[in-house]
Structures are given as C-alpha cells and as structure tokens.
Design a protein around this motif. Structure first.
Motif, PDB file in Angstrom:
ATOM      1  N   PHE A   1      51.026  13.544  -0.814  1.00  0.00           N
ATOM      2  CA  PHE A   1      50.651  14.873  -0.331  1.00  0.00           C
ATOM      3  C   PHE A   1      51.316  15.403   1.011  1.00  0.00           C
ATOM      4  O   PHE A   1      51.073  16.803   1.107  1.00  0.00           O
ATOM      5  CB  PHE A   1      49.401  13.918  -0.277  1.00  0.00           C
TER       6      PHE A   1
ATOM      7  N   VAL B   1      44.321  20.123   2.509  1.00  0.00           N
ATOM      8  CA  VAL B   1      45.139  19.241   2.547  1.00  0.00           C
ATOM      9  C   VAL B   1      45.054  18.997   3.809  1.00  0.00           C
ATOM     10  O   VAL B   1      45.568  16.904   3.728  1.00  0.00           O
ATOM     11  CB  VAL B   1      46.829  19.710   2.218  1.00  0.00           C
TER      12      VAL B   1
ATOM     13  N   TYR C   1      53.165  25.168  -6.642  1.00  0.00           N
ATOM     14  CA  TYR C   1      52.612  24.265  -5.501  1.00  0.00           C
ATOM     15  C   TYR C   1      51.396  24.005  -5.941  1.00  0.00           C
ATOM     16  O   TYR C   1      50.572  22.751  -6.071  1.00  0.00           O
ATOM     17  CB  TYR C   1      51.740  25.296  -4.299  1.00  0.00           C
ATOM     18  N   LYS C   2      49.822  25.198  -6.418  1.00  0.00           N
ATOM     19  CA  LYS C   2      48.812  24.621  -7.519  1.00  0.00           C
ATOM     20  C   LYS C   2      49.496  23.315  -8.753  1.00  0.00           C
ATOM     21  O   LYS C   2      48.621  22.672  -8.719  1.00  0.00           O
ATOM     22  CB  LYS C   2      48.643  26.079  -8.580  1.00  0.00           C
TER      23      LYS C   2
ATOM     24  N   GLU D   1      49.649  20.667  -7.178  1.00  0.00           N
ATOM     25  CA  GLU D   1      48.801  19.973  -6.262  1.00  0.00           C
ATOM     26  C   GLU D   1      47.442  19.230  -7.246  1.00  0.00           C
ATOM     27  O   GLU D   1      46.563  18.547  -6.961  1.00  0.00           O
ATOM     28  CB  GLU D   1      48.017  20.929  -5.404  1.00  0.00           C
TER      29      GLU D   1
ATOM     30  N   ASP E   1      45.922  15.285  -7.481  1.00  0.00           N
ATOM     31  CA  ASP E   1      44.693  15.576  -6.927  1.00  0.00           C
ATOM     32  C   ASP E   1      44.086  14.587  -7.289  1.00  0.00           C
ATOM     33  O   ASP E   1      42.883  13.449  -7.043  1.00  0.00           O
ATOM     34  CB  ASP E   1      44.176  16.421  -6.646  1.00  0.00           C
TER      35      ASP E   1
ATOM     36  N   THR F   1      43.474  26.364   2.658  1.00  0.00           N
ATOM     37  CA  THR F   1      44.726  25.136   1.680  1.00  0.00           C
ATOM     38  C   THR F   1      45.306  23.900   2.952  1.00  0.00           C
ATOM     39  O   THR F   1      45.332  23.099   1.895  1.00  0.00           O
ATOM     40  CB  THR F   1      45.553  25.923   0.556  1.00  0.00           C
TER      41      THR F   1
ATOM     42  N   LEU G   1      53.889  17.607   0.112  1.00  0.00           N
ATOM     43  CA  LEU G   1      53.224  18.807  -0.441  1.00  0.00           C
ATOM     44  C   LEU G   1      53.030  19.499   0.981  1.00  0.00           C
ATOM     45  O   LEU G   1      53.595  20.914   1.017  1.00  0.00           O
ATOM     46  CB  LEU G   1      52.231  19.122  -1.023  1.00  0.00           C
ATOM     47  N   LYS G   2      52.518  19.396   1.542  1.00  0.00           N
ATOM     48  CA  LYS G   2      51.761  20.184   3.223  1.00  0.00           C
ATOM     49  C   LYS G   2      53.735  20.659   3.733  1.00  0.00           C
ATOM     50  O   LYS G   2      53.714  21.148   3.857  1.00  0.00           O
ATOM     51  CB  LYS G   2      51.479  19.694   3.715  1.00  0.00           C
TER      52      LYS G   2
ATOM     53  N   PRO H   1      48.933  28.732  -1.548  1.00  0.00           N
ATOM     54  CA  PRO H   1      49.576  27.573  -0.352  1.00  0.00           C
ATOM     55  C   PRO H   1      49.981  27.689   0.997  1.00  0.00           C
ATOM     56  O   PRO H   1      50.083  26.607   1.199  1.00  0.00           O
ATOM     57  CB  PRO H   1      51.302  27.365  -0.681  1.00  0.00           C
TER      58      PRO H   1
END
Length: 828
Positions: free
Chosen positions: A233, A285, A83-84, A87, A91, A281, A236-237, A276
């Motif tokens: 994104f 998001v 996840y990091k 992201e 980003d 976090t 990712l959420k 996450p």
C-alpha cells in the motif's frame, strides 16, 4: 537529481511498465519542437488521431497543445486504470487478512476457560460485524484448547473469510471515499478494539500474548502478512506521488520548450481529477496505512502504536526526494561520475578473457595493485640510498612515492594527499631554519598549519560563491544574456558559447562551467542533424574554453591556489587579472579559429535565440550579486588592506558568513562541496612546503644549475612549458602544479635577478592548458560523455587528438610569448 534518475530509483520493478513514460514524452516534446520550427504556417494544424475526449482543446490552442494534450491524457488514463486494478487487488487481500485476524481472535476467546459470560454484549458486537464468520465459530464452540484442533479449524476459517469478502465486500463501490463507506469504518473500529477487553485478567488466554507454539506461529504469519501489505500500500501511494510529480515536470518542460502555458489548466482539469491523484483517494490510502499500524500494534507490539509504526516503516524502501537541480549539484555529480567511469572502464578492461601470457597473471594483480606495489618498492629503495642527507633522501622518497600513486591512482588522489603530512612527520623531513631536523611535535604543528592556510580558505570561498550563483540561477541568467547578444550567426554563437564557458570557469570552477554551458546548448543541439560538425565543434569548444577559463582567476582551479601559496610575496588579484585575462582571451580566439578550420563555420546551420527567463531578479539574487562583487573587489585590493584584514583568506570568510548565515546556502550545500579537491590541494601545499623545507632542492641545486646553466629566463620557461603540458595532459592539472611549482620556485630564485614568481605563474597557467586527451581534466571528461538524442556520443578520442593537442600547443605558446612579455613588464 533529474526526475528520470529519481524515477528509476523509486519505482517498483514489477510495476515499471505502468509509470509515466517520461522519457518518451520528453522525446515527443523535442520532436514537436523540431517539427513546429520547420513547418510553414497553416490554415488549420493537423491533429493526431485520439480515441479519448480532450476537453481542454479549443480552436485557440496552439498546434503544440493540440498535438501533445491527447498523448499525455492517454498516459494519465493508463496510470489510472492500473492504479484502480492494483488498489482493488490489495484491498481484497487487506480485508481478507483483517477478517482472518478477527476470526482467529474470536476462536481463542470463545474457547478460553476464563471467558466471562458478562462480556456477551461485547462478543455480540464482534458477531454483528463478522456475521459471515459466526456459524463457523459456533461449529467449534465446544472444542478444547488443544493446539492441533485449533490449527485444524484455522485453515477452513481463512478460506471462508476470503470467500465472504469476495461475495460481499468486493461489491462495494470502488470510487467512494472513506466518509461514504460506513460499513468499512465500523469494521475498522472493531479492529482497533483491544482484544484484552474480551479476556480475563490472565493475559495468557490472548492469542497475542500466549506463549503456545500455535499462538507464536500465528503471530509470525500474521505479522509477515501485515508487513507485506503495508509495504504494498505504501508503494501504491508512492506510485501516485511519483506520477503526479512526473506530470508536473513534463508539463513544465513542454511549456518551457514550446512557449505555451498548459501546465496549470491540464493539472487542474485532467491530472488532479483522475482517481489516483484526488484528495479523497490520498486520504483513503493514508487511512488504510493507519489501520495497518493499529492492527500491527494490536497483534505484535501490545498496542504500542509508536513501536508498531517504527517497525513497519523499517521495511519500506528509502524514498529519494526529488530536489531542485543546480549546476553545482551537477558539477559534483559530474566529478563523481567521471571517477566512476574511469573505475568502470578499468574493471571492464581487467575482466576481458585472458590470452597468451595474461592467462598466467593472477586476477588480484590489477593495474592499481601494480602501481601500489611499485610505489612501495621505490619508496623503500630510496629510503635506503646514501645520496643526500637523510632528511633529504626521505623527502625524495616521499616525493616519488606520491608521484607514482597520483599517476597510477592506485588509491584515491585525496588519500595520497592526506598521507603527505603523516610521512613528513614520521620521516622527519622538515628542518629548522638552522638546518637541524625538526622534532616530531614541532613538525606536526608546522605542516598542519601550512595545510590549512589562508590559501585554502580562498579556495573554499570560491566554492561558496560558485554554489550561491548556481543554486539561485544567477549564472544561468547572465549566460543567457551573453549568448543572446551573439545573434544567429553560427560562428559568433560558437564564440559566445566558448566565452560563456571561459567566463563561468573563472567563478564557478572549470568543472561546473561546461555543465552549465551544455545545458544551455541543448536546445540548439537538439535541432541539429545527426553527426553535425557544428555540434561537435560546439561540444569540444566549450570543454577547451573551460580549461582556458581555469587560468583566468585565482579561484578558478586548484593549481592557481597552489601557485599563489608558493609565491613570496603572492601577487594580488589585479596583477593576476592583468596577466591571465590577455593570455586567456588570446588563447580562446586562437582555439576558436582552430575549430572553425577543423569543423567549418557552420554555414547553413539555423540558429534560434535562447529563451530568456521570464522571472525578474529577486532580492535574494541581488544580495548574492552584491556580496560576490564586494568579495571580488576586496580580493583585488587586498594588498592595500593588508594592515586591516591580514590576508586574502580572511576576505574569503565573508561569503561563507553572508550566504550560510542567512540561509541562502544550507549545510547540505556545504557538505556537497568537492572536498576531495580541497584535500588534494592541501596535500600538494604540504608536499611543496616539505620539499622546500627539507633542503632537497638546495642539494639538487648544482644539478639544476648544470641542466639550465647559461639559459635565460625565457628558455627556462619553455622547458617548464614542455614539462607542464606533458604532465597536465596525461596525469592531472593539479598534480602537475604540485610537482612543478616547487621546482619552478627554486629555479627562479637561483636566477640573477630572481624570477621565481614569473616561473610559478607561468607554470600554473600552462598546467590549465593541458587538454589534449579526453581524460585531461573534468571539462574534457564532460565533453566526451555528451550524447545526442539517439544516445550516440558527439565526440571521439580522435576529436581531441586532432584539436585538443594543437589547442594545448597554442595555449602554451601564448603563455610563453604574451604572458612572458606582460610579466616582465610588471617586474616579475
């Protein structure tokens, strides 16, 4: 829907390796269950080596927790790392795109002929937050409005913006929340500033409104990139949401199977503090997604945020909500899957490489097409014969047409049923009592009223009770208590499982009953060795018992509803129970003995009691139980209340109002009813009424009398038993009733004295006994699809041939003996 199915539907294919290993963790829990069951008590439980700290572990933790916690913590750590990284990557692309949008807008503004010097303060505000772009813009401050020149300057500007972000922005702290990141917040505030504030009243100078080719190309490119990043994104959420749900689900399963209480502490101390899944976090998001909507509105929709939100949302994949599962939903899914399996198997068969004469058969000539063509040809041929009266010939043609379509399943079964009233009216099948053929208007009203008669409401009322019992877990609670009464003797446990399947089939249908029982049997089946004969006997026993349960109550199966509708007058529920319960109980015990002879008594099999539910009965569950019992009691005494309620179908409305009116069942539950079965029963009733009204059976009366001339009622019953078992085994229980119940009614009425209701009742009971093949009803289909932990099926077709066929003969023999004696004693 199971979590595994929801995960497979919702996951991003490119990220599939980074989701929670739910299936692997589930198998690990089952392995722990087996290992801890067989291990002797030890001084100190052996732990698996772990390379991460496990702060939750303590000396008082159970061996299962000490073994499972490090494994799940590794999964959470793996998800966090991915996840990091993802992201950070997204980003970087986001900020680079936003910088490019700023630079593109400023370049157009500075080169506009109508640029106002009085707005220098506003321009300086932009430059304050985009200092890494300032000298690039100044290098071209004297350029004209030529599109080629602007296009030339755009590409270097993009690279410069990306390079500046990588040099400056990427060094920001990655784990800080929105409130602790003021530079980024300032930048976003500038993004939200409408560009029209920087321009003159002539909006043609704005890059977002200009009609030039350059402006249009830029907007298309930026819109596409904004949409792509918004979707990524959002995914990712969703990635975080799915994995958080997965952790809850796997911890709940762990606690349930190993009788621990790990979920709350692990979620609070490990999962919800991982990056996450923290609230910071999640808010970050959500804020980024809001930024995309604002920028998209600025670039594409002239600051109309609602339109921008709808356009971006349209690009997202539909998110499948994970709903609470129930036996009723599983029943509907089982029905659909069974139909899909049949279709798939047929398609696979048809796609095999053709050899011999098959090479010359065109690919469109499938088995279903052959069935359809055969039905049409036979239908047209019979319409042009001159054997009976025209209306009777038409009825015969329709009857054979439906039989062929139902047998071949050339079209879905309920479609054939829906065609019945259409052809009955068009072919003028039904007659007035004086023998004249009924006019189309009267025929339509008559046949449609017969289809939606009180008996159909009885079937729908049964579905409503089944859905309520299943949705609120009452069926499972009762089943667990009955099974625990059986103790640990394998023979008695097998009989108890069959008894629960039979009893469940009485009230939640013989489709849902095996689904419930298989879920209850899974803890036991997981502990048995591979290829265990006892496991095979239990899987098969549940299916056969569910078929027998289809006899036990009037709402247990559609064939019972069809039989009740054909009786004149229909028997009440007490009379049905008086006949069906002894027949079903005797058949169940005989089939249990057959399975013990075939697979053994399960000697040496270790049985552990199922874990009862820790939750107490709620007021909602008590309310459902009370309404259900009241409805059944009213059905049993319906004849005594006939002057008040008129028919049992009116009583069936009671649970619909009581459950749907109070919100216990939702409109979604109503839509989930197996309506294909309802329409199949309606078509069967319509066809039966058409056959009876047309006079076809009266015309064939002489042939029928000659065939059974001199036979007593018992010998005729045996003949119908053979016919019903053959049709029910190879085609369908319901279709067998549709075809044979009208004939049984006519033959029974012609006997002296009449025994129409006896033959109808016996035919319906025997239709439920057809269970010799894997496709003989939904319980058998559910059984053949059961798999062990290695993915191998418990049963084969030979298991049904060796045990299902003898069970069919035994069940039919019970109807012809015990059932016949009871019905004669009752005066049927």
């Amino acid at each position: 829907m199971k979590f595994t199915q929801a995960l497979n539907i919702n996951l991003v294919p490119e990220w599939s390796d980074y989701y929670l290993g739910y299936e692997q963790l589930k198998r690990r829990i089952y392995q722990l269950e087996r290992d801890l069951e067989t291990q002797q008590p030890r001084q100190q439980p052996r732990q698996q080596p772990s390379d991460i700290e496990t702060p939750l572990l303590s000396a008082t933790d159970s061996p299962a927790i000490r073994l499972f916690s490090p494994i799940l913590e590794k999964e959470v750590d793996r998800i966090t790392t991915f996840y990091k990284d993802k992201e950070s990557e997204l980003d970087s692309d986001r900020q680079s795109l936003f910088n490019f949008i700023h630079a593109t807008e400023l370049d157009v503004v500075r080169n506009s002929q109508d640029f106002r010097p009085s707005r220098d303060d506003t321009r300086d505000t932009y430059n304050t937050h985009n200092t890494h772009n300032t000298h690039d813009n100044n290098d071209h401050s004297d350029s004209d409005d030529d599109d080629d020149d602007i296009t030339k300057h755009t590409q270097p500007k993009t690279h410069f913006a990306r390079r500046s972000f990588n040099d400056d922005f990427h060094h920001d702290q990655r784990d800080t929340n929105v409130e602790n990141n003021p530079p980024r917040r300032k930048s976003i505030a500038v993004i939200r500033r409408p560009s029209l504030d920087l321009l003159d009243d002539d909006i043609e100078d704005s890059i977002w409104t200009s009609k030039s080719n350059y402006a249009i190309d830029q907007r298309i490119m930026i819109k596409k990139r904004l949409t792509e990043l918004f979707v990524q994104f959002s995914e990712l959420k969703q990635f975080a949401q799915i994995n958080e749900t997965g952790c809850k689900k796997i911890l709940k399963k762990f606690d349930k199977i190993t009788e621990n209480d790990l979920k709350t502490s692990f979620m609070d101390n490990v999962v919800l503090v991982a990056y996450p899944f923290t609230e910071e976090t999640k808010k970050r998001v959500d804020n980024i997604l809001d930024q995309f909507i604002d920028v998209y509105a600025r670039v594409v929709t002239l600051n109309n945020r609602a339109v921008a939100h709808n356009q971006l949302k349209a690009h997202l994949r539909e998110y499948v909500v994970l709903e609470r599962n129930s036996v009723w939903r599983q029943m509907v899914g089982q029905e659909r899957r069974s139909q899909g399996v049949q279709i798939q198997s047929q398609s696979l068969t048809e796609k095999k490489p053709a050899t011999g004469i098959a090479k010359y058969i065109p690919p469109w000539l499938t088995s279903k097409m052959v069935g359809l063509l055969t039905a049409v040809v036979v239908f047209i041929t019979l319409l042009n014969l001159d054997i009976f009266d025209k209306g009777e010939e038409n009825c015969l043609a329709l009857l054979v047409f439906c039989v062929i379509l139902w047998s071949s399943e050339a079209v879905p079964l309920f479609v054939t049923s829906l065609s019945v009233p259409l052809f009955i009216v068009l072919l003028r099948v039904v007659k007035y009592p004086d023998g004249h053929r009924m006019e189309a208007e009267d025929a339509a009203k008559y046949i449609l009223s017969q289809m939606m008669n009180p008996t159909i409401f009885l079937l729908i009322g049964g579905f409503t009770i089944a859905a309520a019992l299943s949705k609120h877990g009452i069926d499972r609670v009762l089943a667990l208590r009955i099974l625990n009464l059986a103790g640990t003797d394998p023979k008695l446990v097998l009989l108890a499982q069959m008894g629960v399947a039979c009893f469940s089939a009485m009230w939640i249908s013989n489709v849902a009953a095996p689904v419930l029982c298989y879920s209850l049997a899974q803890p036991l089946l997981r502990k048995l060795p591979p290829k265990s004969p006892y496991a095979r006997s239990m899987i098969l026993g549940i299916a056969l018992a569910a078929n027998i349960g289809g006899q036990a109550s009037p709402i247990a199966s559609p064939q019972n509803v069809i039989a009740l509708d054909a009786m004149d007058p229909p028997i009440d529920w007490l009379q049905w129970f008086a006949i069906a319960l002894p027949v079903a109980s005797t058949s169940l015990v005989l089939i249990w003995g057959l399975l013990l002879l075939s697979y053994g008594s399960g000697e040496g099999t270790v049985i552990t009691k199922l874990k009862p539910s820790k939750d107490s009965f709620t007021w909602t569950q008590w309310y459902i139980a009370a309404v259900t019992i009241l409805t059944i009691v009213l059905w049993c005494v319906a004849h005594s209340l006939q002057s008040v309620i008129g028919d049992m179908g009116i009583i069936a409305i009671l649970p619909l109002i009581a459950f749907f009116g109070t919100g216990i069942l939702s409109p979604h539950d109503f839509n989930s009813f197996p309506w294909t079965i309802v329409y199949l029963a309606m078509g069967g009733i319509a066809l039966g009424k058409g056959v009876m009204s047309s006079g076809l059976l009266d015309s064939a009366d002489d042939a029928v009398k000659e065939m059974v001339g001199g036979f007593g009622v018992w010998r005729i019953l045996v003949i119908f038993s053979v016919l019903a078992t053959v049709v029910a085994t190879f085609i369908s229980h319901t279709i067998a009733a549709v075809l044979l119940v009208p004939i049984a009614a006519q033959v029974g009425q012609n006997l002296s004295p009449p025994h129409g209701r006896l033959l109808i009742m016996a035919t319906a009971l025997i239709c439920s006994a057809g269970m010799g093949l894997p496709v003989s009803g939904f319980p058998n289909i559910a059984a053949i699809n059961q798999e062990d932990s290695m993915g191998e099926r418990y049963l084969t077709t030979n298991d049904f041939l060796k045990n299902g066929l003898p069970a069919t003969v035994l069940a039919a023999a019970v109807v012809d003996t015990i059932g016949y004696l009871i019905m004669r004693l009752m005066g049927l």
